[in-house]
Design a protein around this motif. Structure first.
Motif, PDB file in Angstrom:
ATOM      1  N   ARG A   1       0.832  -1.216   0.000  1.00  0.00           N
ATOM      2  CA  ARG A   1       0.000   0.000   0.000  1.00  0.00           C
ATOM      3  C   ARG A   1       0.862   1.259   0.000  1.00  0.00           C
ATOM      4  O   ARG A   1       0.588   2.215  -0.724  1.00  0.00           O
TER       5      ARG A   1
ATOM      6  N   ARG B   1       3.969   1.601  -1.091  1.00  0.00           N
ATOM      7  CA  ARG B   1       4.623   1.763  -2.393  1.00  0.00           C
ATOM      8  C   ARG B   1       3.650   2.301  -3.438  1.00  0.00           C
ATOM      9  O   ARG B   1       3.993   3.180  -4.228  1.00  0.00           O
ATOM     10  N   ALA B   2       2.423   1.798  -3.425  1.00  0.00           N
ATOM     11  CA  ALA B   2       1.409   2.254  -4.389  1.00  0.00           C
ATOM     12  C   ALA B   2       1.080   3.726  -4.159  1.00  0.00           C
ATOM     13  O   ALA B   2       0.965   4.504  -5.112  1.00  0.00           O
ATOM     14  N   ALA B   3       0.937   4.112  -2.889  1.00  0.00           N
ATOM     15  CA  ALA B   3       0.620   5.507  -2.573  1.00  0.00           C
ATOM     16  C   ALA B   3       1.773   6.422  -2.986  1.00  0.00           C
ATOM     17  O   ALA B   3       1.562   7.507  -3.536  1.00  0.00           O
ATOM     18  N   LYS B   4       3.001   5.979  -2.744  1.00  0.00           N
ATOM     19  CA  LYS B   4       4.172   6.767  -3.097  1.00  0.00           C
ATOM     20  C   LYS B   4       4.258   6.929  -4.620  1.00  0.00           C
ATOM     21  O   LYS B   4       4.550   8.015  -5.129  1.00  0.00           O
ATOM     22  N   LYS B   5       4.000   5.862  -5.352  1.00  0.00           N
ATOM     23  CA  LYS B   5       4.044   5.876  -6.815  1.00  0.00           C
ATOM     24  C   LYS B   5       2.974   6.835  -7.367  1.00  0.00           C
ATOM     25  O   LYS B   5       3.216   7.598  -8.298  1.00  0.00           O
ATOM     26  N   GLN B   6       1.785   6.779  -6.767  1.00  0.00           N
ATOM     27  CA  GLN B   6       0.682   7.622  -7.216  1.00  0.00           C
ATOM     28  C   GLN B   6       0.986   9.099  -6.926  1.00  0.00           C
ATOM     29  O   GLN B   6       0.680   9.970  -7.714  1.00  0.00           O
ATOM     30  N   ALA B   7       1.613   9.363  -5.790  1.00  0.00           N
ATOM     31  CA  ALA B   7       1.943  10.735  -5.419  1.00  0.00           C
ATOM     32  C   ALA B   7       3.005  11.322  -6.344  1.00  0.00           C
ATOM     33  O   ALA B   7       3.047  12.536  -6.570  1.00  0.00           O
TER      34      ALA B   7
ATOM     35  N   HIS C   1       3.194  10.906  -9.520  1.00  0.00           N
ATOM     36  CA  HIS C   1       2.622  11.233 -10.840  1.00  0.00           C
ATOM     37  C   HIS C   1       1.785  12.449 -10.814  1.00  0.00           C
ATOM     38  O   HIS C   1       1.191  13.023 -10.169  1.00  0.00           O
TER      39      HIS C   1
END
Length: 96
Positions: free
Chosen positions: A86, A88-94, A96
């Motif tokens: 979760r 990693r996904a949040a960090k990746k989304q932030a 972009h």
């Protein structure tokens, strides 16, 4: 009676234990672990709380061994894999 060839493995971030052994048919996972010397080398291992397995599949200490089994003692997880995913996904989304 032919002996079985097995190996007991355990790893920490700094050290690994790999002990090939020959055991008699009917030997269990727990007996092989005790006979390998890993518990003397790593006194922190607690077979009551730490899972064990053969080739990545969890097994009980009373599981009988077969030829060429790789007995693994697993360390407790440092982080919950779901939480890590979760984050990693949040960090990746932030990003972009």
């Amino acid at each position: 009676m032919d002996e079985l060839q097995v190996v007991v493995v355990y790893a920490t971030p700094r050290q690994e234990f790999i002990r090939p052994m020959r055991v008699v048919p009917g030997t269990t996972v727990g007996q092989a672990i005790e006979g390998s010397g890993v518990l003397a080398s790593f006194p922190d291992i607690n077979l009551v709380t730490q899972p064990v397995g053969i080739y990545g599949k969890k097994k009980t200490l009373d599981t009988p061994l077969r030829e060429l089994d790789r007995i693994e003692i697993y360390r407790p997880l440092v982080a919950d894999p779901k939480d890590s995913r979760r984050k990693r996904a949040a960090k990746k989304q932030a990003a972009h």
